[in-house]
Design an enzyme around this catalytic site. Structure first.
Site, short mmCIF file in Angstrom:
data_model
loop_
_atom_site.label_atom_id
_atom_site.label_comp_id
_atom_site.label_asym_id
_atom_site.label_seq_id
_atom_site.Cartn_x
_atom_site.Cartn_y
_atom_site.Cartn_z
N LYS A 13 -4.70 11.66 2.74
CA LYS A 13 -5.67 10.67 2.81
C LYS A 13 -5.41 9.55 3.71
O LYS A 13 -6.65 9.03 4.30
CB LYS A 13 -5.76 10.11 1.19
N ARG A 88 -9.14 6.97 -9.50
CA ARG A 88 -7.89 7.71 -9.62
C ARG A 88 -8.23 8.22 -11.42
O ARG A 88 -7.46 9.24 -11.84
CB ARG A 88 -6.64 7.55 -9.57
N ARG A 127 7.34 12.79 5.56
CA ARG A 127 6.83 11.52 5.81
C ARG A 127 7.94 10.20 5.69
O ARG A 127 7.90 9.44 6.30
CB ARG A 127 5.49 11.03 4.64
N ARG A 139 8.85 4.30 1.18
CA ARG A 139 8.15 3.93 -0.12
C ARG A 139 9.19 4.18 -1.11
O ARG A 139 9.77 5.52 -1.20
CB ARG A 139 6.97 4.44 -0.01
P1 AMP Z 1 -0.74 5.62 -3.33
O1 AMP Z 1 -0.10 4.70 -2.15
O2 AMP Z 1 -2.22 5.66 -3.32
O3 AMP Z 1 0.03 6.99 -3.38
O4 AMP Z 1 -0.69 4.97 -4.74
C1 AMP Z 1 0.71 4.46 -4.86
C2 AMP Z 1 0.83 4.05 -6.37
O5 AMP Z 1 0.14 2.99 -6.58
C3 AMP Z 1 0.46 5.05 -7.32
O6 AMP Z 1 1.38 6.11 -7.73
C4 AMP Z 1 0.25 4.46 -8.49
O7 AMP Z 1 1.19 3.97 -9.29
C5 AMP Z 1 -0.36 3.18 -7.88
N1 AMP Z 1 -1.98 3.12 -7.70
C6 AMP Z 1 -2.68 3.35 -6.54
N2 AMP Z 1 -3.80 3.49 -6.49
C7 AMP Z 1 -4.15 3.46 -8.19
C8 AMP Z 1 -5.33 3.80 -8.97
N3 AMP Z 1 -6.37 3.99 -8.34
N4 AMP Z 1 -5.06 3.73 -10.30
C9 AMP Z 1 -3.83 3.65 -10.64
N5 AMP Z 1 -2.80 3.38 -9.94
C10 AMP Z 1 -2.82 3.46 -8.77
#
Ligand code: AMP
Length: 204
Positions: A13, A88, A127, A139
């Site tokens: 993404k 999400r 990654r 991360r």
């Molecule tokens: P990502 O970078 O999109 O993989 O997000 C990293 C972490 O941020 C996820 O594993 C969640 O803990 C939190 N997170 C990001 N976006 C959301 C969302 N829309 N709803 C809930 N938690 C989120």
């Protein structure tokens, strides 16, 4: 253009969002990036989110909805945006629909990147290796254990979001396991079609 990029962790993404914003001059709205920035800055949102993110669970709906509601008000998002990692949950998707309707705008397309779960672990490990090689920090949630929880959260809480948008005939599902450029080409085709539809609606 207002586009939702949807898919599990490691589905590409972020890469595809970066290409979309470069091509269309629209804002990149990644809730993951926003939450990581909040954690780094030690804001109240960051303090609430940190442990949850480190575990690989989802941050509560009201927290991310608040973050997105503020962000879409900003000047650079006026022209359009790519939502990356939001919504999400179905609750977030419903809140987004309300937020947009209040502003007289709507989502033009939801693009779901479908990937083979078994391959995701390899992708996330790659990654992490590439980040280290580039001198960056990995991360905290890019490790096999947390990834398993993030995938479970996706299956249980996020997968229904695809059905929500499918019912609204907004969903285009594509094979995210193909070459990155092939995925980009497919996304471009979907966006061009959504743009033509939006223009036809505006004319009609
Ligand atoms: P990502 O970078 O999109 O993989 O997000 C990293 C972490 O941020 C996820 O594993 C969640 O803990 C939190 N997170 C990001 N976006 C959301 C969302 N829309 N709803 C809930 N938690 C989120």
């Amino acid at each position: 253009m207002r586009i939702v990029l949807f898919g599990p962790p490691g589905s590409g993404k972020g890469t595809q969002a970066a290409r979309l914003i470069a091509r269309h001059g629209i804002a990149h709205l990644s809730t993951g990036d926003m939450l990581r920035a909040a954690v780094a800055a030690g804001t109240p949102v960051g303090l609430r989110a940190k442990a949850i993110m480190d575990r690989g669970d989802l941050v509560p709906d009201e927290v991310v909805i608040g973050v997105i509601a503020d962000r879409i008000e900003e000047e650079d998002a006026r022209n359009g945006f790519v939502l990356d990692g939001f919504p999400r949950t179905v609750g977030q998707a419903e809140a987004l629909a309300t937020l947009l309707a209040e502003r007289g705008i709507a989502i033009d397309a939801v693009i779901a990147l479908e990937v083979d779960e078994a391959a995701l672990l390899g992708r996330v490990e790659k990654r992490a290796r590439e980040t280290v090689a580039a001198g960056g920090a990995v991360r905290a949630d890019d490790n096999p254990e947390t990834l398993k929880r993030r995938l479970a959260a996706f299956r249980e809480q996020s997968a229904p979001v695809a059905d929500y948008y499918r019912r609204q005939e907004l969903l285009s599902a594509i094979d995210g396991m193909r070459e990155m450029d092939a995925v980009t080409a497919e996304i471009d085709r979907i966006v061009a079609e959504a743009k033509a539809n939006a223009e036809a609606r505006a004319d009609g």
